[in-house]
Design a protein around this motif. Structure first.
Motif, short mmCIF file in Angstrom:
data_model
loop_
_atom_site.label_atom_id
_atom_site.label_comp_id
_atom_site.label_asym_id
_atom_site.label_seq_id
_atom_site.Cartn_x
_atom_site.Cartn_y
_atom_site.Cartn_z
N ASN A 97 -15.94 73.31 3.39
CA ASN A 97 -16.31 73.70 2.03
C ASN A 97 -15.08 73.95 1.17
O ASN A 97 -15.05 73.61 -0.02
CB ASN A 97 -17.20 74.94 2.06
CG ASN A 97 -18.61 74.62 2.53
OD1 ASN A 97 -19.03 73.48 2.53
ND2 ASN A 97 -19.34 75.65 2.94
N GLU A 101 -14.45 71.75 -2.13
CA GLU A 101 -14.38 72.39 -3.44
C GLU A 101 -13.04 72.12 -4.11
O GLU A 101 -12.97 71.86 -5.32
CB GLU A 101 -14.60 73.89 -3.30
CG GLU A 101 -16.02 74.28 -2.90
CD GLU A 101 -16.14 75.76 -2.59
OE1 GLU A 101 -15.13 76.47 -2.70
OE2 GLU A 101 -17.25 76.21 -2.22
N SER A 102 -11.95 72.17 -3.33
CA SER A 102 -10.61 71.94 -3.90
C SER A 102 -10.47 70.51 -4.39
O SER A 102 -9.91 70.26 -5.47
CB SER A 102 -9.54 72.25 -2.84
OG SER A 102 -9.61 73.61 -2.44
N GLN A 104 -12.90 68.50 -5.30
CA GLN A 104 -13.79 68.33 -6.46
C GLN A 104 -13.15 68.90 -7.71
O GLN A 104 -13.21 68.29 -8.79
CB GLN A 104 -15.12 69.03 -6.17
CG GLN A 104 -16.23 68.72 -7.15
CD GLN A 104 -17.58 69.20 -6.64
OE1 GLN A 104 -18.00 68.83 -5.55
NE2 GLN A 104 -18.23 70.04 -7.43
N ALA A 105 -12.50 70.07 -7.58
CA ALA A 105 -11.83 70.68 -8.73
C ALA A 105 -10.64 69.85 -9.19
O ALA A 105 -10.40 69.70 -10.39
CB ALA A 105 -11.39 72.10 -8.37
N GLN A 118 -21.98 70.50 -0.10
CA GLN A 118 -21.51 71.76 0.44
C GLN A 118 -22.35 72.13 1.66
O GLN A 118 -23.57 71.97 1.64
CB GLN A 118 -21.60 72.87 -0.60
CG GLN A 118 -20.74 72.64 -1.83
CD GLN A 118 -19.26 72.71 -1.51
OE1 GLN A 118 -18.79 73.71 -0.99
NE2 GLN A 118 -18.53 71.66 -1.82
#
Length: 474
Positions: A97, A101-102, A104-105, A118
């Motif tokens: 996750n 997330e990293s 995607q950001a 996720q």
């Protein structure tokens, strides 16, 4: 199951006599320890026993396969299989996750919209510890530092030995596995040492760490409103909270193991008396720092090669060591910071050696200065470690620089009341160069010490509350 609960007290009081009643039957003792370890772990979530068993079975088989294989390439494949399994489990449950997330950001900043799935998973407690320990067994067999065991019960007991199962110390197979394989004998002196460690560990956990946690959580929770003095107090308080929490766990684990006839590795050796960042890592979480040194830093090249290569090896080791602690950018930056401290110390060492005073009095003052400086460098790291974001780190550092003030007595006094007695004991241990300093004192000093600790536990502790240990999340 937490060491600081009545549940564990009942569990151990039942296990202890049953275990020693089987002293003439080592295989039955190991079977009992294996059952106890699995029950101990299942008290958190029985579903994750499958992961513990999977890691155990795979590395037991890999140890035998890599020993039998003669072809170097095949041996490497087996070791790679073990590492892929163990690191794969870590990656799936602990890091997927975070990296998703990293990524995607990062793509969003490039105006690339990507929706990554996720995972709704719970981090299995202690997975970072037992996977490292199990994996090191296969690596040691591959290096021919250890002959593999053919007794599955022995190996499974080694992996699941409950005192250190979920938060270390990370035991080397060359140290713990022979103890599992050998008959144990009850020694009264070892039992007394174990009881002392359990008692002292509980004091550090439920009197020092748990009481400081209340203040630390409150101050870090309203960090935007703190002045510089209160910010420093919050960081200092956390430094002693995490020390009392983690070293307290280790003391209890070592004490319980001693009561069962085992010796676990020393994991803390007065870390806040370190004179350099390198010395700190030789005193703090020793089993992890030595694991990273032997299984990561040395294979990367260690101190061999050019200076740039050595600095690279230090940075990689500490960044991965930071990431081992948790899936968050604050842990990555904490690893970067620790790596920079080690690189900086390595660069400064020749200069420090040249200015080392020769006069005994000056040398002691110089050493004291280095201890103070090192402690504050470590505390900056603890700020990064404890913060929820780098924004919080920068904000709290800014408060120290721009809004200096004396902390309010309502916050300062409780910290001093909790920390000063601990540091008095630590100072005696440091000056005497004897961690078991209390045991060497006259009976009336020991009696006074134990009485004070008893009343601290009764009046200032929360034994029945069972606050979770910080390192359980790693």
């Amino acid at each position: 199951m937490l060491f600081n609960t009545y549940q564990f007290a009942y569990f151990f009081l039942l296990l202890f006599p049953a275990y020693w009643s089987l002293r003439r039957f080592p295989r039955l003792q190991n079977g009992l320890l294996l059952a106890a370890g699995y029950y101990f772990y299942a008290c958190w979530n029985p579903k994750f026993l499958a992961l513990l068993l999977l890691s155990t079975v795979m590395d037991y088989a890999c140890g035998i396969w890599v020993d039998r294989a003669e072809d170097p390439r095949r041996r490497k494949v087996v070791v790679g299989l073990s590492m892929a399994l163990n690191l794969g489990l870590l990656g799936y449950f602990k890091y997927y996750n975070f990296f998703a997330e990293s990524l995607q950001a990062a793509l969003a900043k490039l105006d690339v919209s990507v929706s990554l799935t996720q995972l709704n998973v719970v981090l299995p407690i202690g997975i970072s510890f037992y996977t490292f320990q199990s994996m090191s067994y296969v690596i040691d067999v591959y290096r021919r530092d250890l002959k593999p065991t053919r007794d599955f019960i022995q190996f499974a007991t080694f992996v699941s030995f409950f005192p250190h199962l979920v938060a270390g110390p990370i035991m080397r197979p060359t140290s713990l596995l022979p103890q599992v394989a050998s008959p144990r004998r009850f020694h009264l002196t070892q039992f007394y040492e174990g009881v002392y460690l359990i008692f002292w560990g509980l004091v550090k956990k439920i009197v020092v760490a748990d009481n400081l946690a209340v203040l630390v959580d409150s101050l870090f929770g309203r960090w935007q409103t703190l002045d510089g003095g209160t910010t420093l107090l919050a960081v200092y308080a956390f430094a002693f909270q995490i020390y009392g929490d983690f070293s307290g766990y280790t003391d209890i684990a070592r004490g319980v193991a001693k009561c069962l006839g085992f010796e676990l590795a020393l994991n803390f050796n007065l870390p806040y008396f370190a004179t350099s960042p390198k010395d700190f890592w030789n005193r703090w979480h020793i089993s992890l720092s030595h694991w990273l040194r032997d299984y990561l830093y040395f294979p990367l090249g260690g101190g061999r090669g050019t200076k740039i290569m050595v600095y690279r090896n230090l940075m990689i080791t500490m960044i991965l060591g930071g990431l081992w602690h948790g899936a968050a950018w604050t842990y990555v930056f904490w690893g970067v910071y620790q790596g920079l401290l080690l690189v900086g110390h390595r660069i400064a060492t020749p200069w420090l050696e040249r200015i080392q005073p020769t006069d005994p009095v000056d040398a002691r003052c110089w050493k004291a200065l280095r201890i103070v400086v090192t402690f504050h460098l470590v505390c900056v790291g603890w700020l990064i470690f404890r913060a929820d974001s780098m924004e919080q780190v920068l904000g709290m550092l800014s408060a120290v620089a721009s809004r200096p003030a004396i902390p309010a007595a309502a916050s300062l006094v409780p910290v001093l009341v909790i920390v000063l007695p601990l540091m008095l004991v630590q100072s005696c241990q440091y000056l005497s160069k004897e961690l078991a300093f209390i045991a060497r004192t006259p009976w009336y000093v020991r009696s006074g010490f134990y009485t004070a600790c008893f009343y601290a536990l009764v009046l200032g502790g929360a034994f029945g509350g069972g606050k979770q240990f910080i390192y359980f999340q790693f």
